[in-house]
Design a protein around this motif. Sequence first.
Motif, PDB file in Angstrom:
ATOM      1  N   ALA A   1       0.844  -1.200   0.000  1.00 56.35           N
ATOM      2  CA  ALA A   1       0.000   0.000   0.000  1.00 56.35           C
ATOM      3  C   ALA A   1       0.875   1.244   0.000  1.00 56.35           C
ATOM      4  N   SER A   2       0.342   2.320  -0.566  1.00 54.31           N
ATOM      5  CA  SER A   2       1.088   3.573  -0.647  1.00 54.31           C
ATOM      6  C   SER A   2       1.242   4.178   0.746  1.00 54.31           C
ATOM      7  N   SER A   3       2.469   4.589   1.059  1.00 49.67           N
ATOM      8  CA  SER A   3       2.732   5.177   2.375  1.00 49.67           C
ATOM      9  C   SER A   3       2.267   6.632   2.444  1.00 49.67           C
ATOM     10  N   SER A   4       2.001   7.264   1.290  1.00 51.96           N
ATOM     11  CA  SER A   4       1.581   8.669   1.278  1.00 51.96           C
ATOM     12  C   SER A   4       0.072   8.832   1.432  1.00 51.96           C
ATOM     13  N   VAL A   5      -0.666   7.734   1.486  1.00 52.32           N
ATOM     14  CA  VAL A   5      -2.121   7.778   1.617  1.00 52.32           C
ATOM     15  C   VAL A   5      -2.519   7.206   2.978  1.00 52.32           C
ATOM     16  N   GLU A   6      -3.280   7.993   3.726  1.00 55.21           N
ATOM     17  CA  GLU A   6      -3.752   7.531   5.037  1.00 55.21           C
ATOM     18  C   GLU A   6      -4.913   6.551   4.835  1.00 55.21           C
ATOM     19  N   GLN A   7      -4.818   5.380   5.419  1.00 55.25           N
ATOM     20  CA  GLN A   7      -5.816   4.334   5.215  1.00 55.25           C
ATOM     21  C   GLN A   7      -6.342   3.829   6.556  1.00 55.25           C
ATOM     22  N   GLU A   8      -7.600   3.420   6.516  1.00 53.84           N
ATOM     23  CA  GLU A   8      -8.248   2.912   7.726  1.00 53.84           C
ATOM     24  C   GLU A   8      -9.217   1.798   7.332  1.00 53.84           C
ATOM     25  N   LEU A   9      -9.180   0.717   8.075  1.00 53.54           N
ATOM     26  CA  LEU A   9     -10.069  -0.414   7.830  1.00 53.54           C
ATOM     27  C   LEU A   9     -11.149  -0.430   8.908  1.00 53.54           C
ATOM     28  N   LEU A  10     -12.418  -0.416   8.487  1.00 56.61           N
ATOM     29  CA  LEU A  10     -13.544  -0.347   9.421  1.00 56.61           C
ATOM     30  C   LEU A  10     -14.455  -1.552   9.179  1.00 56.61           C
ATOM     31  N   PHE A  11     -14.660  -2.368  10.199  1.00 58.14           N
ATOM     32  CA  PHE A  11     -15.533  -3.536  10.106  1.00 58.14           C
ATOM     33  C   PHE A  11     -16.977  -3.107  10.390  1.00 58.14           C
ATOM     34  N   CYS A  12     -17.870  -3.463   9.472  1.00 62.44           N
ATOM     35  CA  CYS A  12     -19.267  -3.038   9.575  1.00 62.44           C
ATOM     36  C   CYS A  12     -20.239  -4.198   9.764  1.00 62.44           C
ATOM     37  N   GLY A  13     -19.866  -5.398   9.531  1.00 63.33           N
ATOM     38  CA  GLY A  13     -20.731  -6.537   9.760  1.00 63.33           C
ATOM     39  C   GLY A  13     -21.535  -6.954   8.552  1.00 63.33           C
ATOM     40  N   ASN A  14     -22.309  -6.029   7.982  1.00 65.77           N
ATOM     41  CA  ASN A  14     -23.153  -6.355   6.827  1.00 65.77           C
ATOM     42  C   ASN A  14     -23.351  -5.086   5.995  1.00 65.77           C
ATOM     43  N   GLU A  15     -24.197  -5.205   4.943  1.00 60.83           N
ATOM     44  CA  GLU A  15     -24.406  -4.080   4.026  1.00 60.83           C
ATOM     45  C   GLU A  15     -25.078  -2.898   4.719  1.00 60.83           C
ATOM     46  N   SER A  16     -26.047  -3.192   5.577  1.00 61.98           N
ATOM     47  CA  SER A  16     -26.721  -2.103   6.286  1.00 61.98           C
ATOM     48  C   SER A  16     -25.765  -1.395   7.238  1.00 61.98           C
ATOM     49  N   GLY A  17     -24.838  -2.156   7.815  1.00 62.47           N
ATOM     50  CA  GLY A  17     -23.837  -1.541   8.688  1.00 62.47           C
ATOM     51  C   GLY A  17     -22.913  -0.609   7.921  1.00 62.47           C
ATOM     52  N   LYS A  18     -22.624  -0.945   6.651  1.00 64.58           N
ATOM     53  CA  LYS A  18     -21.794  -0.062   5.828  1.00 64.58           C
ATOM     54  C   LYS A  18     -22.485   1.278   5.615  1.00 64.58           C
ATOM     55  N   LEU A  19     -23.809   1.227   5.379  1.00 59.14           N
ATOM     56  CA  LEU A  19     -24.556   2.464   5.144  1.00 59.14           C
ATOM     57  C   LEU A  19     -24.569   3.339   6.391  1.00 59.14           C
ATOM     58  N   VAL A  20     -24.734   2.717   7.562  1.00 62.32           N
ATOM     59  CA  VAL A  20     -24.709   3.475   8.817  1.00 62.32           C
ATOM     60  C   VAL A  20     -23.340   4.111   9.032  1.00 62.32           C
ATOM     61  N   ALA A  21     -22.261   3.343   8.784  1.00 64.64           N
ATOM     62  CA  ALA A  21     -20.917   3.863   8.976  1.00 64.64           C
ATOM     63  C   ALA A  21     -20.633   5.011   8.008  1.00 64.64           C
ATOM     64  N   PHE A  22     -21.124   4.891   6.769  1.00 60.86           N
ATOM     65  CA  PHE A  22     -20.881   5.955   5.797  1.00 60.86           C
ATOM     66  C   PHE A  22     -21.634   7.231   6.186  1.00 60.86           C
ATOM     67  N   ARG A  23     -22.866   7.075   6.700  1.00 57.28           N
ATOM     68  CA  ARG A  23     -23.616   8.248   7.148  1.00 57.28           C
ATOM     69  C   ARG A  23     -22.918   8.924   8.325  1.00 57.28           C
ATOM     70  N   GLN A  24     -22.294   8.152   9.186  1.00 54.13           N
ATOM     71  CA  GLN A  24     -21.541   8.726  10.309  1.00 54.13           C
ATOM     72  C   GLN A  24     -20.329   9.510   9.812  1.00 54.13           C
ATOM     73  N   LEU A  25     -19.688   9.006   8.764  1.00 53.53           N
ATOM     74  CA  LEU A  25     -18.558   9.748   8.190  1.00 53.53           C
ATOM     75  C   LEU A  25     -19.020  11.080   7.617  1.00 53.53           C
ATOM     76  N   ILE A  26     -20.185  11.086   7.000  1.00 50.39           N
ATOM     77  CA  ILE A  26     -20.711  12.331   6.440  1.00 50.39           C
ATOM     78  C   ILE A  26     -21.044  13.323   7.557  1.00 50.39           C
ATOM     79  N   GLN A  27     -21.603  12.830   8.661  1.00 55.44           N
ATOM     80  CA  GLN A  27     -21.933  13.706   9.783  1.00 55.44           C
ATOM     81  C   GLN A  27     -20.682  14.316  10.411  1.00 55.44           C
ATOM     82  N   LYS A  28     -19.587  13.544  10.407  1.00 52.78           N
ATOM     83  CA  LYS A  28     -18.335  14.083  10.946  1.00 52.78           C
ATOM     84  C   LYS A  28     -17.758  15.162  10.038  1.00 52.78           C
ATOM     85  N   GLY A  29     -18.122  15.111   8.762  1.00 57.55           N
ATOM     86  CA  GLY A  29     -17.649  16.124   7.814  1.00 57.55           C
ATOM     87  C   GLY A  29     -16.674  15.570   6.805  1.00 57.55           C
TER      88      GLY A  29
END
Length: 421
Positions: free
Chosen positions: A350-378
């Motif tokens: 992986a590229s060292s110049s790109v900040e990366q994070e792995l987030l476990f969501c469980g299922n497809e609905s969990g991915k949508l919740v996590a993405f909405r939380q990212l949007i709320q954070k800005g």
Amino acid sequence: MDAYDIFKKLTKGLTFKHRVLGVKNKDEPIKSSLKNEVIKEERDIKEEIESCSDNEESSVPQTDSEQDVSDPELQIIEGDKGQSTRKEKKKKSKLTPEELQKKLELEEQNHFRNEHGIKAVGRHIPNALRDFNELITKYNISPSMVEVLLQCGYSEPTPIQRQAVPCLLENRQIVACAPTGSGKTAAFLMPLLHMLGAPQGGPRALVLCPTRELANQIYREAIRLSASTQLRCSVIRSLKESKIKEREATIRKSDLVISTPNRLCYLLKQETVGINMDKVQWLVIDEADKLFEGSQEEVDTFRQQLDIILSSCKSRLAMFSATHTPSIAKWARHNMRGLINITVGHRNAASSSVEQELLFCGNESGKLVAFRQLIQKGLKPPVLVFVQSKDRAKELFKELLYDGIQVDVIHGDRTQAQVEL
């Protein structure tokens, strides 16, 4: 020293035990008498040896060799070292000043490559660039082209540019592997624009990439870097029947053509289209790992397309990718002579110049919740979201659209005009 002395010293401290056997047969008296005679004879010999050894030790001084034998450890007397039979080692010839200078330059280059994480494998590898001024002094690139390169934001060469640019300028075929965003596009466009020189049409250089979006991106970068030249760059877009003749005329006038393999092969197969590929000097494959991966049918299709293109033009080949797969390595070894493999950083890392994070969501609905939380954070736009399929892209688009977020979707069912908008 005679044999008795040696026998004495070798048997010093040893005792001989004579086993007396019982009488079991009629020949017992004869056997016992023989045993007594043997014992007596051994006793006489022993006494004689002791008397002789005492006389010699008291009258004759020991030599150096005899003193060595008297040591508790057995030592081998050194004889002739066999210098006459052994071949003398050949003395290493001293390096000439020119050979010494070349060796020092090679060590310096290896150290410079290690500092920038560059690994190059091949024969007679060109020296890596230290700065863009070497392009002017060593390769006679026009200062105006270097100035345009600096205006595009390249203050100094990136690691892939340091090694790939000299290789291409010296007409070496390469397979270059570097992380995304490391400047691979400029690494092959700048040498191509310099080697093409004055505009002649043709085309004289081809760039293949897996998607039309990437083709448009490379085209925009080529327009920027060729600002100081009069070279003509073009990209093959729509292939409607009404525009095929127009595309043919554009390709004939262009010095550099950018396309996907499928579109270019479609034009070459058309009997009504007469595109001459004899002038092509270089064929560059960008994101080669994407073209060589997928199902076996897709890989075979691309290889067939590549064979059609290579058979229509006798050109040198350069491949650039973010990862180095076994399929690329095997194909390159069999089809590219004088190959140089260039790797920046750790292969397939992986590229060292790109900040990366792995987030476990469980299922497809969990991915949508996590993405909405990212949007709320800005999230600062623009933001790209990649999904597995176009159906999943449509679903996510509808979900985010209901949340009042300004979002659009790109997939295979949309037209080229909708995608470009």
